[in-house]
Design a protein around this motif. Sequence first.
Motif, mmCIF file in Angstrom:
data_model
loop_
_atom_site.group_PDB
_atom_site.id
_atom_site.type_symbol
_atom_site.label_atom_id
_atom_site.label_comp_id
_atom_site.label_asym_id
_atom_site.label_seq_id
_atom_site.Cartn_x
_atom_site.Cartn_y
_atom_site.Cartn_z
ATOM 1 N N CYS A 1 0.833 -1.201 0.000
ATOM 2 C CA CYS A 1 0.000 0.000 0.000
ATOM 3 C C CYS A 1 0.868 1.251 0.000
ATOM 4 N N ASP B 1 -2.562 -1.597 4.901
ATOM 5 C CA ASP B 1 -3.037 -0.293 4.429
ATOM 6 C C ASP B 1 -2.360 0.813 5.230
ATOM 7 N N SER C 1 -8.365 -2.487 5.531
ATOM 8 C CA SER C 1 -8.459 -1.090 5.101
ATOM 9 C C SER C 1 -8.593 -0.174 6.306
ATOM 10 N N SER D 1 -11.516 -3.941 0.288
ATOM 11 C CA SER D 1 -11.056 -2.589 -0.028
ATOM 12 C C SER D 1 -12.119 -1.606 0.436
ATOM 13 N N CYS E 1 -9.825 -3.335 -5.692
ATOM 14 C CA CYS E 1 -9.800 -1.998 -5.108
ATOM 15 C C CYS E 1 -11.086 -1.269 -5.446
#
Length: 214
Positions: free
Chosen positions: A14, A58, A99, A140, A183
Amino acid sequence: DVAVQGVQADTVQCLGWSSKANYLAAGAWDGVVRCWEIGMNGASQAKAEQKLDGPVLDVVWHDDGSKIFASSCDTTARVWDLATNQMTQVAKHDAPIKSCMWLPTLQVLATGSWDKTLKFWDCRQPNPIAMLNLPERCYSADAIENCMVVATADRWVLAYNVQGTPTEVFRQQTSKLKFATRCIAVLPQKDGFAVGTVEGRVGIQYFDPVKQVD
């Protein structure tokens, strides 16, 4: 293209750009979050790094540019204060956190996990201030102001109004694309979302079916 210097020893998972300065953060499967300053010519200078207890899934910047949030396979999310170079746990789930999103208008951190929950955190408190159940594992998520979208396993897509009490405003059992979601991102006008899948295709979906053209 200009290569960033001192990149991770393992796969980069990420990336996150600061909205306040030319700083880039990256998290990787080696469990390290790194930060670089990027010059106008693309040259990079490593500034700092922090190690988590599991692969980093993330990263997201605080809106004032002073902190980086990172979520991990160790089932936690942490905040990295760049001024003090200290990391503090601010979120906890029962499975890896895929996330994390900082919501500037609320000053709240949102986390989506493989434990099929979406949680909202006031980072001054140890427990979530709100929690929503998801139909499947979070793959995501993205948010702009009060609009949040979440993509999960089995191609579910959900949208929420997070002003006040988070409320589901859209649910689609399967995305228009045929393969697993990789995503998702809120459209700039907050009237829909873009979704990408593992086979490399991208689709645009509007919340209002009148706007939708298949």
